[in-house]
Design a protein around this motif. Structure first.
Motif, PDB file in Angstrom:
ATOM      1  N   VAL A  43       0.845  -1.197   0.000  1.00 36.40           N
ATOM      2  CA  VAL A  43       0.000   0.000   0.000  1.00 36.40           C
ATOM      3  C   VAL A  43       0.878   1.244   0.000  1.00 36.40           C
ATOM      4  O   VAL A  43       0.676   2.183  -0.781  1.00 36.40           O
ATOM      5  CB  VAL A  43      -0.943   0.001   1.223  1.00 36.40           C
ATOM      6  N   LEU A  44       1.896   1.255   0.857  1.00 34.21           N
ATOM      7  CA  LEU A  44       2.776   2.415   0.979  1.00 34.21           C
ATOM      8  C   LEU A  44       3.541   2.687  -0.314  1.00 34.21           C
ATOM      9  O   LEU A  44       3.733   3.842  -0.701  1.00 34.21           O
ATOM     10  CB  LEU A  44       3.759   2.192   2.134  1.00 34.21           C
ATOM     11  N   SER A  45       3.976   1.617  -1.001  1.00 37.66           N
ATOM     12  CA  SER A  45       4.834   1.787  -2.179  1.00 37.66           C
ATOM     13  C   SER A  45       4.058   1.889  -3.487  1.00 37.66           C
ATOM     14  O   SER A  45       4.664   2.002  -4.553  1.00 37.66           O
ATOM     15  CB  SER A  45       5.816   0.621  -2.272  1.00 37.66           C
ATOM     16  N   GLY A  46       2.727   1.833  -3.433  1.00 38.57           N
ATOM     17  CA  GLY A  46       1.934   2.008  -4.651  1.00 38.57           C
ATOM     18  C   GLY A  46       1.666   0.736  -5.417  1.00 38.57           C
ATOM     19  O   GLY A  46       1.031   0.770  -6.472  1.00 38.57           O
ATOM     20  N   VAL A  47       2.146  -0.413  -4.921  1.00 36.77           N
ATOM     21  CA  VAL A  47       1.806  -1.684  -5.566  1.00 36.77           C
ATOM     22  C   VAL A  47       0.292  -1.874  -5.515  1.00 36.77           C
ATOM     23  O   VAL A  47      -0.335  -2.297  -6.490  1.00 36.77           O
ATOM     24  CB  VAL A  47       2.535  -2.863  -4.881  1.00 36.77           C
ATOM     25  N   HIS A  48      -0.300  -1.560  -4.343  1.00 35.02           N
ATOM     26  CA  HIS A  48      -1.761  -1.447  -4.248  1.00 35.02           C
ATOM     27  C   HIS A  48      -2.079   0.051  -4.366  1.00 35.02           C
ATOM     28  O   HIS A  48      -1.795   0.821  -3.444  1.00 35.02           O
ATOM     29  CB  HIS A  48      -2.269  -1.992  -2.922  1.00 35.02           C
ATOM     30  N   PRO A  49      -2.610   0.506  -5.502  1.00 35.80           N
ATOM     31  CA  PRO A  49      -2.733   1.949  -5.759  1.00 35.80           C
ATOM     32  C   PRO A  49      -3.769   2.638  -4.889  1.00 35.80           C
ATOM     33  O   PRO A  49      -4.652   1.997  -4.304  1.00 35.80           O
ATOM     34  CB  PRO A  49      -3.141   1.988  -7.240  1.00 35.80           C
ATOM     35  N   HIS A  50      -3.642   3.954  -4.832  1.00 35.94           N
ATOM     36  CA  HIS A  50      -4.622   4.764  -4.109  1.00 35.94           C
ATOM     37  C   HIS A  50      -6.007   4.521  -4.701  1.00 35.94           C
ATOM     38  O   HIS A  50      -6.191   4.481  -5.916  1.00 35.94           O
ATOM     39  CB  HIS A  50      -4.263   6.241  -4.233  1.00 35.94           C
ATOM     40  N   GLY A  51      -6.986   4.333  -3.824  1.00 34.82           N
ATOM     41  CA  GLY A  51      -8.341   4.013  -4.265  1.00 34.82           C
ATOM     42  C   GLY A  51      -8.687   2.557  -4.038  1.00 34.82           C
ATOM     43  O   GLY A  51      -9.866   2.199  -3.994  1.00 34.82           O
ATOM     44  N   VAL A  64      -0.200  11.983   0.287  1.00 36.90           N
ATOM     45  CA  VAL A  64       0.229  11.458  -1.014  1.00 36.90           C
ATOM     46  C   VAL A  64      -0.780  10.399  -1.472  1.00 36.90           C
ATOM     47  O   VAL A  64      -1.430   9.747  -0.656  1.00 36.90           O
ATOM     48  CB  VAL A  64       1.642  10.838  -0.954  1.00 36.90           C
ATOM     49  N   ALA A  65      -0.896  10.244  -2.791  1.00 31.33           N
ATOM     50  CA  ALA A  65      -1.814   9.254  -3.373  1.00 31.33           C
ATOM     51  C   ALA A  65      -1.088   8.628  -4.564  1.00 31.33           C
ATOM     52  O   ALA A  65      -1.111   9.172  -5.668  1.00 31.33           O
ATOM     53  CB  ALA A  65      -3.113   9.916  -3.807  1.00 31.33           C
ATOM     54  N   PHE A  66      -0.443   7.501  -4.322  1.00 31.40           N
ATOM     55  CA  PHE A  66       0.366   6.872  -5.358  1.00 31.40           C
ATOM     56  C   PHE A  66      -0.490   5.973  -6.240  1.00 31.40           C
ATOM     57  O   PHE A  66      -1.161   5.063  -5.748  1.00 31.40           O
ATOM     58  CB  PHE A  66       1.497   6.049  -4.733  1.00 31.40           C
ATOM     59  N   LYS A  67      -0.448   6.214  -7.544  1.00 33.61           N
ATOM     60  CA  LYS A  67      -1.231   5.381  -8.457  1.00 33.61           C
ATOM     61  C   LYS A  67      -0.490   4.114  -8.871  1.00 33.61           C
ATOM     62  O   LYS A  67      -1.093   3.156  -9.350  1.00 33.61           O
ATOM     63  CB  LYS A  67      -1.624   6.181  -9.706  1.00 33.61           C
ATOM     64  N   ASP A  68       0.849   4.128  -8.694  1.00 35.48           N
ATOM     65  CA  ASP A  68       1.643   2.945  -9.019  1.00 35.48           C
ATOM     66  C   ASP A  68       3.002   3.068  -8.328  1.00 35.48           C
ATOM     67  O   ASP A  68       3.282   4.056  -7.634  1.00 35.48           O
ATOM     68  CB  ASP A  68       1.813   2.755 -10.533  1.00 35.48           C
TER      69      ASP A  68
END
Length: 511
Positions: A43-51, A64-68
């Motif tokens: 989740v933190l690294s964007g593997v599971h994207p924001h949303g 922050v909201a990482f999409k990837d």
């Protein structure tokens, strides 16, 4: 990370988790397999994207909201997964800058690539040249390449998922020293690990997760730098929710009529490297395992333990040169895996994801794989019986999954290992070769697997136990063989075995 909740179909992996890391801090995460550690870091690294999750992440005080994963890397968050993401046939330099190439107008500058790679390798203490292929260096050095790759991205927060799981003590020590150096450079580190002694050595604080929830955060080091009074038992109590008085089950002795009879005998076994056939990877090795006995094999990385196990099990590795195998004092042929299985030999590989499981299939089919003839008397698998068997092992082995139709890839490492063990136990072998059976597994799941191994020995099975963790061998084995450079260097009975004695044998000169 505030109030993070992440669900998968039928499973809540994280529930209202809170987690904070200070700049320049080494923060460890502990928990049983399936507690949600890796999911939280994805989740933190964007593997599971924001949303795809609930809650919010703040980095440097900003939401922050990482999409990837690329979005998180641009902010300086880099994750190194337990399974290293390196391409073996490319060079170290090519791997370091893969996807982050040093290029102008789409043309790579190889001189600048090599110059930067040389500087990064010097920074992580890796003596190899940047032109060296990844396939030509060991796992310990590959881990350093991954860190060099992270440093090339101007990392501010480095996430390490089980960084020492596949390393020997020497390589682990070097990696931990490097992590401490990165802390001095102001880089924050999150380290997921089941090795509590390593956590107490390097971590400033540790957060414990259990069943997808934050249990507590403990200070391992005071602000003055002094080690806080946080014992391994204290961390274990938080992980499993109870005191774990004994790390190993009390041994139950086999008392059958054939107790003490030699179940497996390997004599003068010699195997050459599959490519470099001038090199002997197993050199004139002999060993015995009796019924009801657990016999260990200790050795440093490269000693030849896995090569020995795989070559005995159907000559799965290397080029066989000489030697004999006896099962129940009768010589047998084990030229192929089916022949080895036919003669009652089973092998639980150290690499469960490559050789032990069909990751895209379910628990049900993975458990039945090694014993399909017994479930298909007329050539057609009896599906009701197959499911009954799988359900029995799901319960008896405490495999945490909603149903036996859960895809194995979705299980935690400990539960995947229980599936591998279930597969071979159902095949009912006389000899079980276990190669690093608890690698990357939490201490609670380890105890459950130790209990299964003890039960197998108590039923008269012969167990050959390969492990890089000396306390594990000392706690489980009746005798321990040691290997170095492909040769047996010692045989130590349980009552004489200590870590110092084993290490002395493991480091003997080949001559």
């Amino acid at each position: 990370m505030r109030a993070i909740t992440k669900t998968f179909p039928g499973v809540t992996a994280l529930s209202d988790v809170n987690f904070t890391v200070a700049p320049g801090e080494i923060h460890a995460i502990c928990g049983e397999n399936g507690a949600g550690k890796s999911t939280l870091m994805k989740v933190l690294s964007g593997v599971h994207p924001h949303g795809s999750y609930e809650g919010e992440i703040l980095f440097g005080g900003e939401p922050v909201a990482f999409k990837d994963i690329r979005a998180s890397e641009r902010r300086g968050i880099v994750i190194i997964h337990q399974e290293l993401a390196l391409i073996p046939h490319l060079s170290i330099a090519e791997n370091i800058f893969l996807g982050n190439e040093v290029a102008t107008n789409g043309v790579i500058s190889w001189n600048e690539t090599l110059r930067r790679a040389t500087g990064l390798l010097r920074r992580v203490g890796l003596p190899d040249k940047p032109q060296t292929r990844i396939s030509d260096i060991g796992v310990g050095r590959q881990q350093l390449v991954e860190i060099a790759k992270a440093l090339s991205k101007e990392v501010r927060l480095l996430i390490l998922d089980e960084p020492t799981a596949a390393l020997n003590d020497e390589d682990s020590g070097k990696l931990l020293d490097l992590i401490l150096e990165l802390r001095e450079q102001g880089i924050a580190c999150i380290m997921i690990s089941h090795k509590l002694n390593e956590i107490r050595r390097v971590a400033d604080s540790v957060t414990i997760l259990r069943d997808g929830r934050t249990i507590e955060t403990l200070a391992v080091r005071e602000s003055s730098g002094e080690t806080a009074d946080v014992s391994e038992d204290r961390i274990i109590r938080g992980m499993v929710g109870r005191d774990l008085d004994n790390r190993f089950p009390e041994r139950t002795r086999y008392t059958g009529e054939d107790a003490g009879r030699t179940a497996l005998s390997v004599a003068n076994w010699t195997v050459r490297h599959p490519i470099d056939q001038q090199r002997k990877v197993v050199d004139n090795v002999s060993l015995t395992v009796r019924r009801g006995e657990i016999v260990g094999i200790a050795g440093l990385m490269g000693a030849g333990r896995t090569e020995l196990a795989m070559s005995v099990f159907g000559r799965s590795y290397g080029r066989y040169e000489s030697g004999t195998v006896q099962v129940d004092e009768t010589e047998v042929r084990t030229r192929t895996v089916p022949e080895a299985v036919k003669h009652g030999i089973a092998y639980v590989t150290e690499d469960r994801k490559t050789y032990g499981l069909n990751l895209i299939d379910n628990i049900n089919r993975n458990i039945s794989l090694a014993s399909l003839p017994g479930l298909a008397p007329r050539g057609v698998v009896h599906e009701h019986e197959e499911r009954r068997v799988a359900e029995r092992y799901r319960e008896s082995m405490n495999i945490k999954a909603p149903t036996v139709f859960e895809v194995v890839q979705r299980l935690s490492g400990g539960n995947q290992q229980k599936v591998v063990l279930s597969k071979w136990i159902h095949a009912d072998p006389d000899v079980l070769i276990l190669d690093e059976p608890t690698r990357g597994i939490d201490i609670g799941a380890k105890y459950e697997i130790y209990a299964v191994i003890d039960q197998l020995a108590a039923r008269g099975k012969a167990v050959l136990f390969i492990s890089s963790e000396l306390p594990e061998l000392l706690g489980m084995c009746d005798r321990i063989y040691t290997m170095a450079a492909g040769r047996m260097t010692g045989e130590v009975p349980r009552e004489e075995a200590t870590q110092e004695v084993l290490m002395r044998h493991m480091t003997k000169d080949r001559s």
